[in-house]
Each structure stands twice: as structure tokens, then as C-alpha cells.
Design a protein around this motif. Structure first.
Motif, mmCIF file in Angstrom:
data_model
loop_
_atom_site.group_PDB
_atom_site.id
_atom_site.type_symbol
_atom_site.label_atom_id
_atom_site.label_comp_id
_atom_site.label_asym_id
_atom_site.label_seq_id
_atom_site.Cartn_x
_atom_site.Cartn_y
_atom_site.Cartn_z
ATOM 1 N N UNK A 98 0.836 -1.204 0.000
ATOM 2 C CA UNK A 98 0.000 0.000 0.000
ATOM 3 C C UNK A 98 0.870 1.253 0.000
ATOM 4 N N UNK A 99 1.966 1.198 0.809
ATOM 5 C CA UNK A 99 2.871 2.354 0.831
ATOM 6 C C UNK A 99 3.514 2.571 -0.531
ATOM 7 N N UNK A 100 3.920 1.470 -1.188
ATOM 8 C CA UNK A 100 4.489 1.593 -2.536
ATOM 9 C C UNK A 100 3.469 2.167 -3.502
ATOM 10 N N UNK A 101 2.238 1.720 -3.366
ATOM 11 C CA UNK A 101 1.173 2.253 -4.212
ATOM 12 C C UNK A 101 1.046 3.762 -4.032
ATOM 13 N N UNK A 102 1.046 4.203 -2.747
ATOM 14 C CA UNK A 102 0.917 5.639 -2.480
ATOM 15 C C UNK A 102 2.135 6.413 -2.970
ATOM 16 N N UNK A 103 3.327 5.836 -2.764
ATOM 17 C CA UNK A 103 4.546 6.527 -3.202
ATOM 18 C C UNK A 103 4.597 6.669 -4.720
ATOM 19 N N UNK A 104 4.268 5.568 -5.429
ATOM 20 C CA UNK A 104 4.299 5.636 -6.894
ATOM 21 C C UNK A 104 3.216 6.578 -7.398
ATOM 22 N N UNK A 105 2.065 6.551 -6.746
ATOM 23 C CA UNK A 105 0.994 7.492 -7.114
ATOM 24 C C UNK A 105 1.481 8.935 -6.955
ATOM 25 N N UNK A 106 2.109 9.178 -5.810
ATOM 26 C CA UNK A 106 2.640 10.520 -5.567
ATOM 27 C C UNK A 106 3.746 10.865 -6.566
ATOM 28 N N UNK A 107 4.595 9.860 -6.889
ATOM 29 C CA UNK A 107 5.641 10.102 -7.881
ATOM 30 C C UNK A 107 5.055 10.445 -9.243
ATOM 31 N N UNK A 108 3.985 9.749 -9.615
ATOM 32 C CA UNK A 108 3.340 10.057 -10.901
ATOM 33 C C UNK A 108 2.786 11.475 -10.908
ATOM 34 N N UNK A 109 2.201 11.880 -9.777
ATOM 35 C CA UNK A 109 1.692 13.252 -9.699
ATOM 36 C C UNK A 109 2.832 14.260 -9.769
ATOM 37 N N UNK A 110 3.927 13.956 -9.026
ATOM 38 C CA UNK A 110 5.065 14.886 -9.059
ATOM 39 C C UNK A 110 5.716 14.918 -10.434
ATOM 40 N N UNK A 111 5.740 13.779 -11.119
ATOM 41 C CA UNK A 111 6.285 13.733 -12.481
ATOM 42 C C UNK A 111 5.440 14.589 -13.411
ATOM 43 N N UNK A 112 4.115 14.494 -13.239
ATOM 44 C CA UNK A 112 3.238 15.343 -14.047
ATOM 45 C C UNK A 112 3.486 16.819 -13.730
ATOM 46 N N UNK A 113 3.629 17.124 -12.416
ATOM 47 C CA UNK A 113 3.902 18.522 -12.041
ATOM 48 C C UNK A 113 5.252 18.981 -12.571
ATOM 49 N N UNK A 114 6.255 18.062 -12.537
ATOM 50 C CA UNK A 114 7.573 18.437 -13.049
ATOM 51 C C UNK A 114 7.503 18.748 -14.544
ATOM 52 N N UNK A 115 6.803 17.888 -15.282
ATOM 53 C CA UNK A 115 6.660 18.145 -16.718
ATOM 54 C C UNK A 115 5.898 19.442 -16.964
ATOM 55 N N UNK A 116 4.896 19.698 -16.099
ATOM 56 C CA UNK A 116 4.137 20.940 -16.242
ATOM 57 C C UNK A 116 5.029 22.159 -15.989
ATOM 58 N N UNK A 117 5.830 22.097 -14.900
ATOM 59 C CA UNK A 117 6.721 23.222 -14.584
ATOM 60 C C UNK A 117 7.828 23.366 -15.619
ATOM 61 N N UNK A 118 8.323 22.220 -16.135
ATOM 62 C CA UNK A 118 9.324 22.302 -17.202
ATOM 63 C C UNK A 118 8.742 22.969 -18.433
ATOM 64 N N UNK A 119 7.465 22.651 -18.718
ATOM 65 C CA UNK A 119 6.810 23.311 -19.847
ATOM 66 C C UNK A 119 6.702 24.807 -19.644
ATOM 67 N N UNK A 120 6.440 25.217 -18.390
ATOM 68 C CA UNK A 120 6.380 26.656 -18.103
ATOM 69 C C UNK A 120 7.742 27.304 -18.354
ATOM 70 N N UNK A 121 8.799 26.632 -17.868
ATOM 71 C CA UNK A 121 10.146 27.164 -18.087
ATOM 72 C C UNK A 121 10.442 27.277 -19.587
ATOM 73 N N UNK A 122 10.054 26.246 -20.339
ATOM 74 C CA UNK A 122 10.318 26.253 -21.775
ATOM 75 C C UNK A 122 9.543 27.364 -22.468
ATOM 76 N N UNK A 123 8.277 27.541 -22.086
ATOM 77 C CA UNK A 123 7.485 28.605 -22.716
ATOM 78 C C UNK A 123 8.034 29.980 -22.379
ATOM 79 N N UNK A 124 8.445 30.152 -21.097
ATOM 80 C CA UNK A 124 9.019 31.446 -20.717
ATOM 81 C C UNK A 124 10.303 31.725 -21.489
ATOM 82 N N UNK A 125 11.109 30.674 -21.684
ATOM 83 C CA UNK A 125 12.357 30.847 -22.440
ATOM 84 C C UNK A 125 12.068 31.208 -23.890
ATOM 85 N N UNK A 126 11.099 30.516 -24.487
ATOM 86 C CA UNK A 126 10.741 30.817 -25.882
ATOM 87 C C UNK A 126 10.190 32.239 -26.007
ATOM 88 N N UNK A 127 9.365 32.631 -25.031
ATOM 89 C CA UNK A 127 8.787 33.971 -25.082
ATOM 90 C C UNK A 127 9.869 35.036 -24.915
#
Length: 657
Positions: free
Chosen positions: A27-56
């Protein structure tokens, strides 16, 4: 020995623990991987923000560099015709879609206006009337002024036929950007302005670049330049994100560009905390709502910037997950902007994938079933192993207690030994219990005797005598520890300390001198506290000694040699309240300490010796200001470098004797 556990249910306890542990870890692994997937999505989202700001930011830099190139062209040509200007800017305007227009704004004085626009004739192609807008909105001739900044050339010309000749200095917004560029001599970017084209307005940014020509006939080395006008660039904001980022970067996201500064034209009058300007918006899914709607806390885009993070100014971006809003600062020239990116519900639906977490849960449960099954088939052997482990644990605990007791006793022995011998000598004695004897070529030995203590001991109880003597010698011991000196022994009310052994040190003489001065200060404090009149008689000598441990019972670390005898004679032939040193010690300290030459005295076993009285420690060099310190009825002149805290009480106050 611990009792053996033979209850039937205990046999199932290991299997139950492993089962619970395995399920819990799954169950703990399930929660950790779930949280990792959310953080990975957030990381990709924040990386996209950085990329858009750089392009702009790169997009803005490219536009501004294009405007600089046009400025370099006008500076190099020192004035270009409208056709040359049109030819030069045609390609930049074609390549940079967000540049709405490029214009040449010359600086024209009133005299130049009369000369240029007052003539008549056939050659009127470069003439126009300098105009401005009246209060009613009509274009009228500009009244007489010291200088004008009209639009001379503007490309593309289509749609700006009426703009030629418009005096930008007549508008507060345009006048502000020109004055800022003129004041700084650099490119200036405005905040959000409304730019007119064909009687329509569009949200834009204005960029003003001052153009200077070097004055002719200037002497070599001079750098005098004269303002000729400005290159004015108009950056269109209505389709900024589509042009700068492209459709791929805009999918399933809402993007907002906010100006971190208030309206530049009123920058000195806008109060701190005023709403920021919203420069540009791209919304894949509407999130900003009208202020008039029920429960709406955001206002329409285009007037003020929503406070996404902290609901600043009573605004709010309507999103389900506040953490799915990111921002990035962009700095260009004199402007600071913030790019906000908000994830839409479609983005969350596409980017949130939790198959890995479910896979981790299933794999964890499968792996848990393997050891549980094995343990259930071998409970008998497990019970025997546990009982054996309990027996061994009991034995180990007994051994640990015995070891701890041995360590405590050893610590007591170590502390007792270190109270008798210096640590280096104690370490050597533990390794080799043989004779320890070392020669030291140069050490400094101090003998001190408490003058008046015998009389004090005669009139108070023995217990009180020991208590007072312990108080004095304990203070001396602390001084020796602080200065890194080695206490050798005490005999009655006499105290012996040495510097430079068992570990040699180069400053042993100075350390002993400081010890002697501190001992006098200590005995003075004792007298003040106990209302007594004790004083110290101290003798110091520097020279070679032999040090070692003697005796088989109650052994001590002691010194031998002529140096010890002379130091003892310095003390016994000394003066109460004074520190008497030999010539050898004086020679090493005379540059840093103050002395009074006592003269030649007869020393038992040594004959005549020249001795000195240590008075104090020098502070700085000699100065013109001086004072006198009394000593044995004689006034001796010392410079103002005397440290009073190091002068014996007997010298500062003769009546104390």
C-alpha cells in the motif's frame, strides 16, 4: 535464561507480521508511486512553463534586436530617405510577425520646423504638417514648442496614412517612453498601451530606441553626441502567444502574461500594491470570470492581472487544483513580466496516468504471498530459531552490561591518572611502564608563594584554611588550563607551574608571564572578596630542565635541574606583591612586557644576579602622553602603553602594602 514460548498462536505470529508488513509496504508503494506520478506530471508541467518562458523571452529579444538593427542602420547612414527606410525594414517586418510597425521619430526644433515646413514649391514629398489631437479627438496643428517628435516614416504604411506627422510628445504615454529613452540613452519598453490603427485600437507594447549622431568637427578623444530622434517599434500583443510559442505549446493550457510594473506613464503616482496590467491572454478553457457574476473573484482580462497565487486585489482564477498554476518571471530591458500557465481539465485528464501505481500494488501483494506461504509450512523450525535467538540475546545483554561497567571503571581510572600526570605522559606510561625521563632545552618555570597566608591560617579554623587555599589554587589551576601550562605541584601555600613541556611550545615564556599577571589579579580579587590583605611573591626563570616520573607508589611528574633552583630563588628572594624574573626570562620578554630593573641581588648558591620586576604587558607603541607608576617609594616613568589590568595592585596603590 528467557522462558521458551510454546503457545500455539505464537507460531503464527511471524507469518501474520510478514503478511501485515507486506500488505502495508504494498500500500505504501502504491501511495509513493501514485505521488511520484503526480510529481512527475507537475515536473513536466513546470518544465513546460520554463520552456514557454524561455521561448517567449527569446521572441522578445529577437524583436528588440531587430529594432536595434534598424537603429544601427539610421545611425550609420545619419539620415535615410523614406524609400531606404522602407526597403531596410521590409524583411524584418516580414520575419517578425509580432512587430506591428516600425517608425522613425526625428527630433525637430521649432526653427527646423519653420525651415522645413514653411517653404513652398514643387518639392514637397518630404514635408508634412506636425499635428496632435485636440480634446475633441480631432487632429490639429501642434502649437509652437521648443521641439517636436513627429512620426516621419512608418512601415507598413498601409493603415497609418494619418499617423505621419503626429507629434508623439503631445501624448502623455508616448511622451513618457520618449523621455525615459532620452534620459537613459537606452532602449525602453512600455507597459500595456492602446495603439491606434485605422481608427481602431489594439493592445501593444511600445519600444523606443534613441538615435544619436556624433557631432562633426569634434576633437580626437571627444565623445559628444546629439539626439537625432527615436526608432519606435510597436509590438502587437493580440496574437503574441500564437506567434511566439506556436500551437503545440498552447494545447490544453491557459497562458497569461502580466506586467509586474504599474502603468509606466504614471509610475511615480501609482500607489504600492496597485493591480498589475494583463498584457496578453490565451485560454483553451475559460477560467477567468466577470467580476459581476455571483461568487466571482476575478475581473475581465485586459484591465488588471489576476492574483493567481494569493488572490491579490480580490481576484481569483477558477481552477480545481491551485497547485496546477505555475509562473515564471521574464526580464527584458527595463521591463519585468510574469508568465502564468494554468492546466486545464483536459490537460489533467491526459497527463494523469496511474497504471504504474496499480502495478506496484499488485506486484507487492504477489511478492508478499511467497514468504507467507513458506513460513506457514515451516513454523516449527521458526519457533526453535526464535527460542535460540532469545537465549543468545540474553547472553549478549549480560555481556553488554559487563562491558559498560568495565568502561565506567576504566573512565574513572583515566580521570584519576590525568589528575596526577599530563596526558602525553599518562599515555606513555600506559604503553611502557618503565622510567620516563625527558630533557627539554628551554622551558619557563614559575614559583609562587602566598605572602601572609601563614598568619591567616593561625587565626582561622583548619577546615576554613583548606577551603580558602582550595579556592585560590583552583583559580590558579583554571588559569593554567586556559593558558595551556602544566601545573607541577603545590607545597603548603606554594604553587609551581611550568610552560613548554611535556609538549614544547615557542611562547612558553609569554604564557608564564601572563600566568603570573593573572595570579596577581586573582589574589587581588580574593582580597577584595574576603577583605584580606594577601599578596603573591612570584619568581620566574627560563632554561633547560629534565622532567620525568619517579617513584613506584604515589608517583608524580616532576622537574629537575638548575632552572628549577633559580626559579625557586627568584621567588624566595623576591618582593611581596611583585613578579621577579631572571635575566634569561627578561631577555625574551622585554619587547612585549614592561619591566623595572631591580638591580643586582645576592642569590643563595648562585652569587650576584641581575633581576627584574615584571610590571605589565605593553599595549601598542610609545606615545607622547605618559604617566608615573609608584614602586617602592620611587616614581618610575612609563609610557601610556601600560595595561593597567596587568599592573600589580602593589604598584598602582602603594598604600595596599
Amino acid at each position: 535464561m528467557p522462558n521458551r514460548k510454546r503457545l500455539p498462536w505464537n507460531r503464527y505470529l511471524p507469518a501474520g507480521i510478514i503478511l501485515c508488513f507486506g500488505v502495508g509496504m504494498s500500500v505504501a508503494s502504491f501511495a509513493l508511486v501514485w505521488n511520484w506520478e503526480d510529481r512527475r506530471r507537475d515536473y513536466e508541467f513546470n518544465s513546460g512553463i520554463q520552456q514557454r518562458a524561455k521561448m517567449l523571452q527569446q521572441h522578445f529579444k529577437s524583436d528588440l534586436e531587430t529594432i536595434r538593427t534598424v537603429g544601427d542602420f539610421l545611425t550609420a547612414s545619419q539620415g535615410a530617405s523614406s524609400s531606404s527606410f522602407r526597403q531596410f525594414v521590409a524583411r524584418p517586418l516580414e520575419r517578425h510577425a509580432s512587430i506591428e510597425a516600425l517608425a522613425w521619430i526625428p527630433r525637430i526644433t521649432d526653427d527646423e520646423r519653420n525651415d522645413r515646413f514653411g517653404k513652398t514649391g514643387d518639392d514637397s514629398s518630404d514635408r508634412f504638417e506636425i499635428r496632435e489631437r485636440s480634446k475633441s479627438g480631432q487632429l490639429v496643428p501642434s502649437p509652437k514648442q521648443a521641439e517636436y517628435f513627429p512620426i516621419d516614416y512608418i512601415e507598413p504604411a498601409l493603415g497609418y496614412e494619418t499617423a505621419v506627422g503626429f507629434n508623439l510628445a503631445s501624448s502623455p504615454t508616448y511622451s513618457w517612453v520618449l523621455s525615459q529613452a532620452r534620459k537613459t540613452g537606452k532602449m525602453v519598453v512600455t507597459g500595456l498601451v492602446e495603439w491606434n490603427k485605422d481608427r481602431e485600437t489594439m493592445p501593444s507594447l511600445l519600444v523606443a530606441l534613441p538615435i544619436y549622431y556624433s557631432e562633426t568637427g569634434q576633437s580626437p578623444g571627444e565623445n559628444t553626441q546629439e539626439l537625432q530622434g527615436f526608432i519606435l517599434g510597436v509590438l502587437r500583443l493580440s496574437d503574441l502567444f500564437e506567434v511566439a510559442l506556436g500551437k503545440r505549446e498552447l494545447r490544453h493550457t491557459n497562458i497569461y502574461l502580466c506586467d509586474d510594473n504599474p502603468n509606466r506613464a504614471e509610475v511615480d503616482t501609482v500607489p504600492r500594491g496597485a493591480p498589475k496590467s494583463m498584457l496578453a491572454i490565451y485560454e483553451s478553457e475559460p477560467m477567468l470570470v466577470r467580476a459581476s457574476e455571483e461568487n466571482a473573484l476575478a475581473i475581465m482580462a485586459g484591465s488588471s492581472c489576476a492574483g493567481f497565487a494569493n488572490q491579490a486585489y480580490g481576484q481569483k482564477l477558477l481552477v480545481e487544483e491551485p497547485e496546477e498554476i505555475g509562473s515564471k518571471s521574464i526580464r527584458t530591458e527595463n521591463s519585468s513580466w510574469t508568465l502564468y500557465v494554468a492546466a486545464t481539465s483536459k490537460y489533467r485528464q491526459l497527463q494523469t496516468k496511474h497504471w504504474r501505481s496499480w502495478s506496484a500494488l499488485l506486484i507487492g501483494l504477489l511478492w508478499t504471498s511467497i514468504p507467507v506461504t513458506y513460513l506457514l509450512t515451516s513454523l516449527g523450525r521458526t519457533a526453535q530459531i526464535e527460542n535460540l535467538a532469545l537465549e543468545q540475546a540474553g547472553q549478549a545483554e549480560k555481556l553488554q552490561r559487563a562491558f559498560n561497567q568495565l568502561a565506567r571503571e576504566k573512565g574513572k581510572s583515566e580521570r584519576l591518572l590525568l589528575n596526577i600526570l599530563p596526558k602525553p605522559i599518562a599515555d606513555r606510561l600506559k604503553q611502557d611502564p618503565g622510567i620516563i625521563a625527558d630533557s627539554f632545552p628551554e622551558v619557563t618555570v614559575l614559583f609562587a608563594d602566598i605572602v601572609g597566608f601563614t598568619k591567616l591560617a593561625a587565626r582561622i579554623e583548619a577546615r576554613e584554611v583548606v577551603k580558602l587555599l582550595n579556592e585560590i589554587f583552583s583559580a590558579f589551576d583554571q588559569i593554567a588550563v586556559n593558558l595551556g601550562l602544566e601545573k607541577i605541584k603545590t607545597i603548603g601555600d606554594a604553587y609551581m607551574v611550568v610552560g613548554g613541556l611535556p609538549v614544547p611550545r615557542s611562547d612558553h615564556t609569554e604564557a608564564i608571564a601572563n600566568m603570573a599577571l593573572d595570579m596577581q589579579e586573582c589574589i587581588a580579587q580574593f582580597d577584595a572578596t574576603h577583605r584580606e590583605s594577601l599578596s603573591m611573591r612570584i619568581g620566574i626563570h627560563t632554561g633547560p630542565v629534565v622532567a620525568g616520573v619517579i617513584g613506584a607508589n604515589k608517583f608524580i611528574y616532576d622537574l629537575w635541574g638548575d632552572t628549577v633552583n633559580i626559579a625557586s630563588r627568584m621567588e624566595s628572594h623576591g618582593i611581596p606583591g611583585c613578579i621577579q624574573v631572571s635575566t634569561a626570562t627578561y631577555e625574551q620578554l622585554k619587547d612585549k612586557y614592561l619591566f623595572e630593573e631591580r638591580g643586582t641581588i645576592r642569590v643563595k648558591g648562585k652569587g650576584d644576579m641581575t633581576v627584574y620586576l615584571l610590571v605589565g604587558k605593553k599595549i601598542g607603541g610609545a606615545s607622547e602622553n605618559s604617566r608615573y607608576l609608584p614602586s617602592k617609594g620611587t616614581w618610575t616613568k612609563w609610557n601610556s602603553g601600560v595595561d593597567e589590568s596587568r599592573v600589580p595592585i602593589a604598584l598602582l596603590n602603594p598604600s595596599a602594602n
